[in-house]
Enzyme design. Structure first.
Site, PDB file in Angstrom:
ATOM      1  N   LYS A 155       0.834  -1.207   0.000  1.00 27.28           N
ATOM      2  CA  LYS A 155       0.000   0.000   0.000  1.00 27.28           C
ATOM      3  C   LYS A 155       0.873   1.264   0.000  1.00 27.28           C
ATOM      4  CE  LYS A 155      -4.122  -2.059   2.027  1.00 27.28           C
ATOM      5  NZ  LYS A 155      -4.931  -2.231   3.233  1.00 27.28           N
ATOM      6  N   LYS A 208      -3.700  -9.402  -9.977  1.00 25.36           N
ATOM      7  CA  LYS A 208      -4.842  -9.539  -9.074  1.00 25.36           C
ATOM      8  C   LYS A 208      -5.810  -8.365  -9.274  1.00 25.36           C
ATOM      9  CE  LYS A 208      -5.592  -7.960  -4.714  1.00 25.36           C
ATOM     10  NZ  LYS A 208      -6.516  -8.008  -3.602  1.00 25.36           N
ATOM     11  N   LYS A 248      -9.021  -2.693  -6.422  1.00 25.93           N
ATOM     12  CA  LYS A 248      -9.369  -1.277  -6.568  1.00 25.93           C
ATOM     13  C   LYS A 248      -8.108  -0.443  -6.729  1.00 25.93           C
ATOM     14  CE  LYS A 248     -12.315  -2.366  -3.247  1.00 25.93           C
ATOM     15  NZ  LYS A 248     -12.608  -2.410  -1.829  1.00 25.93           N
TER      16      LYS A 248
END
Ligand code: ADP
Ligand code: TRP
Length: 321
Positions: free
Chosen positions: A110, A189, A192
């Site tokens: 992230k 994968k 979002k």
């Protein structure tokens, strides 16, 4: 058997979420004590616009309800409506070795994608462990990307139990072999945060654009192709009826699979699968007060369960005097 899982209200629901988690949860409605919740406190690690978070929470609830989750057959609530989870997070965090969190891939991924490296993002897995342990869940259906977080929850349960005495159920991840990782438009994968999703509830033209953008190679129609390395085939296999899938597979192996035509077939299958839910979703979104009332009832039920565990935890650790 207690089964629990949550989803962040941080963007449009996509078919990776659907197959990785939601469909499994809805399928357990008749057979398990089911806990389904919207993890807005987790979403706060990446969403800092007030209206987007609040609207996303109602939308995520409408998504679940539209797909068939019956709030009378499960406990369905919003994470922040049960503040007990924050107290348990703190207690668990005092037992969490820094190294355990430093090893978590999700944090590093992230941050690499531009999400601010806050303390909340770093300790995200402890809040998730508290979510699971607070309700004494036996099983947690998730996609493969959450496996490491489940390991953190298990480690913390075992550590707490061995230090303070049997308190928590040690949860098991439930990861379906066929839908562990649903690929996105580019074959990575579906996520979002990669911008490669096929949202379930996307309007006609937009949906078509996404489906037509699924990456395929330049092999001519007549040439044989390998279905097992083809994103389009993997997505079709989630929706096509088994006899049709056998035919499609033969077209790949023997030659004759036309990608453009197969994409339109996938589009049609998406419409068939989600058209009814799409209408229901609009009805729920037109009545947010009803959605809120459903979530409030769920929160009351969840809070009762949570406070029982938290009472025990307070007693075990000495927060009772
Ligand atoms: P995203 O990666 O799009 O942000 P979330 O982290 O909100 O998705 O995931 C919600 C649930 O959906 C989790 O259980 C997660 O494991 C599952 N999930 C997300 N993407 C996929 C995927 N591509 N394949 C399978 N499961 C997925
Ligand atoms: N971290 C999960 C995700 O991004 C969401 C989540 C939060 C969750 N708490 C949970 C999933 C508890 C299962 C159980 O998808």
């Amino acid at each position: 058997m207690k089964i629990l899982s949550g989803i962040q209200p941080s963007g449009q629901l996509h078919i990776g979420n659907y197959f990785g988690m939601m469909q499994t949860m809805i399928g357990h409605m008749e057979s398990a004590e089911l806990y389904v919740f919207i993890v807005d406190l987790h979403a706060l690690t990446s969403v800092h616009e007030r209206d987007r978070l609040a609207a996303g929470t109602i939308e995520a609830a409408a998504d679940f309800l539209a797909l068939g989750l019956d709030p009378d057959k499960c406990i369905f609530w919003v994470q922040s409506d049960v503040p007990e989870v924050c107290e348990l997070t703190w207690v668990l965090s005092t037992l969490t070795p820094m190294g355990l969190l430093e090893r978590c891939h999700s944090y590093k991924d992230k941050v690499a994608k531009g999400i601010a490296a806050s303390h909340g993002l770093f300790s995200y897995p402890v809040l998730m462990a508290a979510d699971i342990l607070l309700y004494q869940a036996d099983q947690v259906p998730v996609g493969k990307d959450q496996k490491q977080h489940l390991e953190v929850a298990r480690d913390l349960a075992i550590k707490f139990n061995s230090h303070y005495g049997e308190t928590f159920v040690v949860p098991e991840p439930a990861i379906s072999a066929t839908t562990a990782i649903v690929p996105g438009l580019d074959g990575q994968k579906m996520s979002k945060s990669y911008g490669n999703t096929i949202p379930i509830f996307l309007a006609g033209k937009e949906l078509k654009k996404r489906v037509m953008a699924i990456a395929t190679d330049a092999t001519p129609v007549e040439a044989p192709k390998n279905p097992d390395t083809c994103t389009l085939y993997q997505l079709l296999s989630l929706f096509a009826a088994p006899p049709r899938l056998v035919e499609i597979r033969r077209l790949y192996v023997e030659g004759g699979a036309a990608y453009g035509y197969l994409k339109l077939e996938l589009l049609d299958l998406l419409h068939q699968r989600f058209a009814v839910a799409q209408k229901k979703r609009e009805e729920f979104l037109a009545d947010p007060a009803m959605v809120r009332a459903i979530l409030q009832r769920g929160a009351e039920k969840a809070r009762e369960k949570a406070s029982r565990t938290l009472d025990l935890v307070r007693d075990r650790v000495g927060l009772r005097y």
